[in-house]
Design a protein around this motif. Sequence first.
Motif, PDB file in Angstrom:
ATOM      1  N   PHE A  56       0.832  -1.204   0.000  1.00  0.00           N
ATOM      2  CA  PHE A  56       0.000   0.000   0.000  1.00  0.00           C
ATOM      3  C   PHE A  56       0.873   1.263   0.000  1.00  0.00           C
ATOM      4  CE2 PHE A  56      -3.598  -2.643   1.464  1.00  0.00           C
ATOM      5  CZ  PHE A  56      -4.592  -2.143   0.622  1.00  0.00           C
ATOM      6  N   LYS A  57       1.938   1.252   0.801  1.00  0.00           N
ATOM      7  CA  LYS A  57       2.833   2.407   0.861  1.00  0.00           C
ATOM      8  C   LYS A  57       3.497   2.648  -0.492  1.00  0.00           C
ATOM      9  CE  LYS A  57       5.518   2.570   4.550  1.00  0.00           C
ATOM     10  NZ  LYS A  57       6.366   2.120   5.672  1.00  0.00           N
ATOM     11  N   PHE A  58       3.981   1.583  -1.104  1.00  0.00           N
ATOM     12  CA  PHE A  58       4.637   1.708  -2.400  1.00  0.00           C
ATOM     13  C   PHE A  58       3.645   2.206  -3.452  1.00  0.00           C
ATOM     14  CE2 PHE A  58       6.102  -0.038  -6.475  1.00  0.00           C
ATOM     15  CZ  PHE A  58       7.340   0.565  -6.540  1.00  0.00           C
ATOM     16  N   ASN A  59       2.441   1.670  -3.450  1.00  0.00           N
ATOM     17  CA  ASN A  59       1.420   2.076  -4.403  1.00  0.00           C
ATOM     18  C   ASN A  59       1.084   3.565  -4.259  1.00  0.00           C
ATOM     19  OD1 ASN A  59      -0.629   1.612  -6.456  1.00  0.00           O
ATOM     20  ND2 ASN A  59      -2.093   1.848  -4.788  1.00  0.00           N
ATOM     21  N   ALA A  60       0.956   4.037  -3.024  1.00  0.00           N
ATOM     22  CA  ALA A  60       0.648   5.452  -2.786  1.00  0.00           C
ATOM     23  C   ALA A  60       1.770   6.334  -3.321  1.00  0.00           C
ATOM     24  CB  ALA A  60       0.435   5.697  -1.295  1.00  0.00           C
ATOM     25  N   TRP A  61       3.000   5.918  -3.120  1.00  0.00           N
ATOM     26  CA  TRP A  61       4.150   6.699  -3.580  1.00  0.00           C
ATOM     27  C   TRP A  61       4.229   6.722  -5.103  1.00  0.00           C
ATOM     28  CZ3 TRP A  61       9.864   4.818  -2.899  1.00  0.00           C
ATOM     29  CH2 TRP A  61      10.739   5.799  -3.348  1.00  0.00           C
ATOM     30  N   ILE A  62       4.085   5.565  -5.722  1.00  0.00           N
ATOM     31  CA  ILE A  62       4.247   5.478  -7.175  1.00  0.00           C
ATOM     32  C   ILE A  62       3.158   6.267  -7.911  1.00  0.00           C
ATOM     33  CG2 ILE A  62       2.970   3.393  -7.776  1.00  0.00           C
ATOM     34  CD1 ILE A  62       5.548   2.525  -9.307  1.00  0.00           C
ATOM     35  N   GLN A  63       2.036   6.497  -7.265  1.00  0.00           N
ATOM     36  CA  GLN A  63       0.972   7.300  -7.872  1.00  0.00           C
ATOM     37  C   GLN A  63       1.387   8.762  -8.043  1.00  0.00           C
ATOM     38  OE1 GLN A  63      -3.002   6.741  -6.280  1.00  0.00           O
ATOM     39  NE2 GLN A  63      -2.520   4.605  -5.815  1.00  0.00           N
ATOM     40  N   LEU A  64       2.431   9.178  -7.355  1.00  0.00           N
ATOM     41  CA  LEU A  64       2.916  10.560  -7.460  1.00  0.00           C
ATOM     42  C   LEU A  64       4.019  10.712  -8.504  1.00  0.00           C
ATOM     43  CD1 LEU A  64       3.035  11.580  -3.692  1.00  0.00           C
ATOM     44  CD2 LEU A  64       1.174  11.882  -5.342  1.00  0.00           C
ATOM     45  N   LYS A  65       4.243   9.668  -9.294  1.00  0.00           N
ATOM     46  CA  LYS A  65       5.298   9.692 -10.307  1.00  0.00           C
ATOM     47  C   LYS A  65       5.186  10.966 -11.146  1.00  0.00           C
ATOM     48  CE  LYS A  65       7.354   7.109 -14.038  1.00  0.00           C
ATOM     49  NZ  LYS A  65       7.355   5.892 -14.818  1.00  0.00           N
ATOM     50  N   GLY A  66       6.306  11.641 -11.295  1.00  0.00           N
ATOM     51  CA  GLY A  66       6.359  12.855 -12.087  1.00  0.00           C
ATOM     52  C   GLY A  66       6.193  14.137 -11.285  1.00  0.00           C
ATOM     53  N   MET A  67       5.728  14.025 -10.052  1.00  0.00           N
ATOM     54  CA  MET A  67       5.594  15.223  -9.215  1.00  0.00           C
ATOM     55  C   MET A  67       6.995  15.669  -8.799  1.00  0.00           C
ATOM     56  SD  MET A  67       3.588  15.734  -5.563  1.00  0.00           S
ATOM     57  CE  MET A  67       1.942  15.695  -6.251  1.00  0.00           C
ATOM     58  N   ASN A  68       7.281  16.959  -8.968  1.00  0.00           N
ATOM     59  CA  ASN A  68       8.619  17.424  -8.613  1.00  0.00           C
ATOM     60  C   ASN A  68       8.766  17.605  -7.100  1.00  0.00           C
ATOM     61  OD1 ASN A  68       8.021  20.195  -7.804  1.00  0.00           O
ATOM     62  ND2 ASN A  68       7.737  20.656  -9.967  1.00  0.00           N
ATOM     63  N   GLU A  69      10.009  17.744  -6.672  1.00  0.00           N
ATOM     64  CA  GLU A  69      10.348  17.836  -5.245  1.00  0.00           C
ATOM     65  C   GLU A  69       9.626  19.000  -4.564  1.00  0.00           C
ATOM     66  OE1 GLU A  69      14.195  19.204  -2.601  1.00  0.00           O
ATOM     67  OE2 GLU A  69      14.556  18.290  -4.549  1.00  0.00           O
ATOM     68  N   LYS A  70       9.620  20.159  -5.202  1.00  0.00           N
ATOM     69  CA  LYS A  70       8.999  21.330  -4.588  1.00  0.00           C
ATOM     70  C   LYS A  70       7.497  21.134  -4.408  1.00  0.00           C
ATOM     71  CE  LYS A  70      12.355  24.728  -6.136  1.00  0.00           C
ATOM     72  NZ  LYS A  70      12.593  25.919  -6.925  1.00  0.00           N
ATOM     73  N   GLN A  71       6.853  20.591  -5.416  1.00  0.00           N
ATOM     74  CA  GLN A  71       5.413  20.359  -5.326  1.00  0.00           C
ATOM     75  C   GLN A  71       5.104  19.334  -4.238  1.00  0.00           C
ATOM     76  OE1 GLN A  71       3.598  19.073  -8.983  1.00  0.00           O
ATOM     77  NE2 GLN A  71       1.537  19.124  -8.142  1.00  0.00           N
ATOM     78  N   ALA A  72       5.892  18.269  -4.161  1.00  0.00           N
ATOM     79  CA  ALA A  72       5.679  17.245  -3.134  1.00  0.00           C
ATOM     80  C   ALA A  72       5.866  17.832  -1.736  1.00  0.00           C
ATOM     81  CB  ALA A  72       6.618  16.064  -3.354  1.00  0.00           C
ATOM     82  N   LYS A  73       6.886  18.663  -1.565  1.00  0.00           N
ATOM     83  CA  LYS A  73       7.109  19.307  -0.267  1.00  0.00           C
ATOM     84  C   LYS A  73       5.931  20.197   0.091  1.00  0.00           C
ATOM     85  CE  LYS A  73      12.130  19.232  -0.011  1.00  0.00           C
ATOM     86  NZ  LYS A  73      13.376  20.005   0.058  1.00  0.00           N
ATOM     87  N   GLN A  74       5.451  20.984  -0.869  1.00  0.00           N
ATOM     88  CA  GLN A  74       4.333  21.884  -0.605  1.00  0.00           C
ATOM     89  C   GLN A  74       3.065  21.107  -0.266  1.00  0.00           C
ATOM     90  OE1 GLN A  74       4.621  25.438  -0.464  1.00  0.00           O
ATOM     91  NE2 GLN A  74       2.800  24.909   0.707  1.00  0.00           N
ATOM     92  N   GLU A  75       2.808  20.011  -0.980  1.00  0.00           N
ATOM     93  CA  GLU A  75       1.635  19.186  -0.689  1.00  0.00           C
ATOM     94  C   GLU A  75       1.730  18.564   0.707  1.00  0.00           C
ATOM     95  OE1 GLU A  75      -1.179  18.917  -2.338  1.00  0.00           O
ATOM     96  OE2 GLU A  75      -0.489  20.174  -3.991  1.00  0.00           O
ATOM     97  N   TYR A  76       2.933  18.135   1.080  1.00  0.00           N
ATOM     98  CA  TYR A  76       3.154  17.577   2.417  1.00  0.00           C
ATOM     99  C   TYR A  76       2.867  18.638   3.479  1.00  0.00           C
ATOM    100  CZ  TYR A  76       5.502  15.237   6.300  1.00  0.00           C
ATOM    101  OH  TYR A  76       5.784  14.651   7.515  1.00  0.00           O
ATOM    102  N   ILE A  77       3.415  19.831   3.281  1.00  0.00           N
ATOM    103  CA  ILE A  77       3.206  20.939   4.220  1.00  0.00           C
ATOM    104  C   ILE A  77       1.724  21.256   4.341  1.00  0.00           C
ATOM    105  CG2 ILE A  77       3.577  23.424   4.560  1.00  0.00           C
ATOM    106  CD1 ILE A  77       6.336  22.942   3.068  1.00  0.00           C
ATOM    107  N   ASN A  78       1.040  21.369   3.199  1.00  0.00           N
ATOM    108  CA  ASN A  78      -0.394  21.669   3.191  1.00  0.00           C
ATOM    109  C   ASN A  78      -1.190  20.610   3.940  1.00  0.00           C
ATOM    110  OD1 ASN A  78       0.223  23.895   1.603  1.00  0.00           O
ATOM    111  ND2 ASN A  78      -0.503  22.968  -0.292  1.00  0.00           N
ATOM    112  N   LEU A  79      -0.870  19.351   3.703  1.00  0.00           N
ATOM    113  CA  LEU A  79      -1.592  18.260   4.363  1.00  0.00           C
ATOM    114  C   LEU A  79      -1.367  18.290   5.875  1.00  0.00           C
ATOM    115  CD1 LEU A  79      -3.385  15.772   4.218  1.00  0.00           C
ATOM    116  CD2 LEU A  79      -1.342  14.416   3.676  1.00  0.00           C
ATOM    117  N   VAL A  80      -0.122  18.424   6.295  1.00  0.00           N
ATOM    118  CA  VAL A  80       0.180  18.470   7.732  1.00  0.00           C
ATOM    119  C   VAL A  80      -0.570  19.637   8.378  1.00  0.00           C
ATOM    120  CG1 VAL A  80       1.974  18.930   9.452  1.00  0.00           C
ATOM    121  CG2 VAL A  80       2.405  17.307   7.606  1.00  0.00           C
TER     122      VAL A  80
END
Length: 85
Positions: A56-80
């Motif tokens: 499940f963890k791997f599947n959730a991660w692989i669904q974000l394929k192509g998302m850049n580092e900055k966008q992933a960081k911002q999404e993480y910050i927003n979610l937290v």
Amino acid sequence: MVNDLDRQFEKAYKKASDFKGKLPPDTMLRLYSYYKQAIKGDKFTYDSNDNLRNAFKFNAWIQLKGMNEKQAKQEYINLVNSIIK
């Protein structure tokens, strides 16, 4: 050089790590996947400890394929910030 996004990301990671409440499994997977994408990008690795949780963890991660580092960081910050006041 640490920029403002990196500082916010580190602060959000600490906030999430220190959180003592119980989060729903789907929220935990989203946090995990954004974090992994922010840190590792599309360099996917699968934990060979073949169990359902890791799948499940791997599947959730692989669904974000192509998302850049900055966008992933911002999404993480927003979610937290949306779940931990």
